[in-house]
Scaffold this motif. Structure first.
Motif, PDB file in Angstrom:
ATOM      1  N   ASP A  90      -6.724 -11.633  -6.158  1.00 39.17           N
ATOM      2  CA  ASP A  90      -5.426 -12.322  -6.143  1.00 39.17           C
ATOM      3  C   ASP A  90      -4.420 -11.624  -5.235  1.00 39.17           C
ATOM      4  OD1 ASP A  90      -6.005 -14.351  -8.172  1.00 39.17           O
ATOM      5  OD2 ASP A  90      -6.103 -12.655  -9.564  1.00 39.17           O
ATOM      6  N   ALA A  91      -4.585 -10.314  -5.044  1.00 40.14           N
ATOM      7  CA  ALA A  91      -3.624  -9.545  -4.245  1.00 40.14           C
ATOM      8  C   ALA A  91      -4.274  -8.252  -3.776  1.00 40.14           C
ATOM      9  CB  ALA A  91      -2.375  -9.233  -5.065  1.00 40.14           C
ATOM     10  N   VAL A  92      -3.722  -7.723  -2.708  1.00 47.12           N
ATOM     11  CA  VAL A  92      -4.154  -6.431  -2.162  1.00 47.12           C
ATOM     12  C   VAL A  92      -2.992  -5.453  -2.268  1.00 47.12           C
ATOM     13  CG1 VAL A  92      -4.675  -5.198  -0.011  1.00 47.12           C
ATOM     14  CG2 VAL A  92      -5.913  -7.312  -0.587  1.00 47.12           C
ATOM     15  N   ILE A  93      -3.270  -4.253  -2.783  1.00 42.91           N
ATOM     16  CA  ILE A  93      -2.304  -3.149  -2.722  1.00 42.91           C
ATOM     17  C   ILE A  93      -2.903  -2.068  -1.839  1.00 42.91           C
ATOM     18  CG2 ILE A  93      -1.072  -1.348  -3.975  1.00 42.91           C
ATOM     19  CD1 ILE A  93      -0.942  -3.135  -6.379  1.00 42.91           C
ATOM     20  N   SER A  94      -2.196  -1.726  -0.783  1.00 47.80           N
ATOM     21  CA  SER A  94      -2.657  -0.682   0.121  1.00 47.80           C
ATOM     22  C   SER A  94      -1.803   0.559  -0.049  1.00 47.80           C
ATOM     23  CB  SER A  94      -2.588  -1.154   1.580  1.00 47.80           C
ATOM     24  OG  SER A  94      -2.858  -0.071   2.453  1.00 47.80           O
ATOM     25  N   ALA A  95      -2.445   1.652  -0.437  1.00 52.44           N
ATOM     26  CA  ALA A  95      -1.775   2.948  -0.503  1.00 52.44           C
ATOM     27  C   ALA A  95      -2.179   3.804   0.696  1.00 52.44           C
ATOM     28  CB  ALA A  95      -2.121   3.659  -1.804  1.00 52.44           C
ATOM     29  N   LEU A  96      -2.649   3.140   1.745  1.00 52.62           N
ATOM     30  CA  LEU A  96      -3.065   3.849   2.948  1.00 52.62           C
ATOM     31  C   LEU A  96      -1.866   4.426   3.682  1.00 52.62           C
ATOM     32  CD1 LEU A  96      -5.603   1.216   4.322  1.00 52.62           C
ATOM     33  CD2 LEU A  96      -6.181   3.419   3.264  1.00 52.62           C
ATOM     34  N   GLY A  97      -2.092   5.546   4.322  1.00 51.28           N
ATOM     35  CA  GLY A  97      -1.073   6.161   5.159  1.00 51.28           C
ATOM     36  C   GLY A  97      -1.745   7.068   6.165  1.00 51.28           C
TER      37      GLY A  97
END
Length: 212
Positions: free
Chosen positions: A65-72
C-alpha cells in the motif's frame, strides 16, 4: 496496512520497522544482508536483494500500500558515485510498474520546498554540506528529484541533526520561514513521524522540516 521499507537495517529504518510492527502493519523489507535484520515477526517478510536489482525491488513493492524509505547517503568524504540516487530511481520505476503511489522518505533542509519562505538555512546549510559532504549532498538532491518529479504521492521529511536520544513524542513540523521548527530530533521520533504519514494527509506532495 501493507508497507514496504527500504533501508530497514539502518539506524532509522530499524526503528521504522519496529514502529510499524507495534502498530500491526504487514511489512516487507528489502535488505542486502538478512542477518542484519535484528528481529523476526510473523508480520515481517524479508526480501534479499540490492537496490540495483530491479526484479528484487519489484518483488518487495508488489501488493504493498505504501513505501517508506529510510535510505540516505554515506557521509564519508571518500564515498563516490550515485548508488542511492540510482536505487531511488529503481524504487520509483518499480512502484509505477506495480501501481503503488504512496512514497514516504527523508531528505535535508539543504533542499528547499516551494512552501518555504527565505530563511538563513537556505543560505548556510547547502554551502556547509557542499564543503563537508559534497557527494552526500549530490545524492540527496538526486534521490529527492527522482521522487518529486515522478508523479508519486510523496511526503519527504527534511531532517538536520538526528540523535539517539529516547523518543519524546514532541514533534514540530512545517516549512522554513513559516513555522517554528528546530534542528535536532531523536531517530525514534523521526521514525514515528514517517509512520504517521501513512494516514496523515497534511504533507502530501510536500517536504516538511521536522524536529523535536
Amino acid at each position: 496496512m501493507r508497507v514496504t521499507v527500504f533501508g530497514a537495517t539502518g539506524a532509522i529504518g530499524r526503528l521504522v520497522v519496529q514502529r510499524l510492527l507495534d502498530e500491526g502493519h504487514q511489512i516487507t523489507a528489502l535488505v542486502r544482508t538478512p542477518a542484519k535484520v535484528a528481529l523476526t515477526h510473523p508480520h515481517l517478510t524479508v526480501v534479499t536483494g540490492q537496490l540495483s536489482d530491479r526484479d528484487a525491488v519489484e518483488r518487495a513493492v508488489s501488493g504493498t500500500d505504501a513505501v517508506i524509505s529510510a535510505l540516505g547517503p554515506s557521509l564519508k568524504r571518500s564515498t563516490t558515485g550515485t548508488q542511492v540516487t540510482d536505487g531511488t530511481h529503481t524504487i520509483v520505476q518499480a512502484m509505477r510498474a506495480r501501481k503503488v503511489d504512496r512514497f514516504i522518505g527523508l531528505a535535508t533542509p539543504s533542499l528547499a520546498d516551494p512552501q518555504d519562505k527565505p530563511h538563513w538555512k537556505h543560505r548556510v546549510l547547502p554551502v556547509a554540506a557542499g564543503l563537508m559532504f559534497p557527494n552526500a549532498l549530490a545524492e540527496l538532491k538526486g534521490m529527492t528529484e527522482a521522487v518529486t518529479g515522478s508523479g508519486l504521492d510523496y511526503t519527504i521529511a527534511r531532517i538536520t541533526n538526528p540523535t539517539d536520544k529516547p523518543a519524546t513524542g514532541r514533534i514540530r513540523s512545517g516549512f522554513l520561514g513559516h513555522d517554528k521548527v528546530g534542528s535536532a530530533m531523536s531517530r525514534a521520533d523521526i521514525a514515528a513521524f514517517l509512520v504517521a504519514q501513512l494516514t496523515d494527509a497534511r504533507y502530501r506532495r510536500a517536504m516538511p522540516v521536522i524536529s523535536n
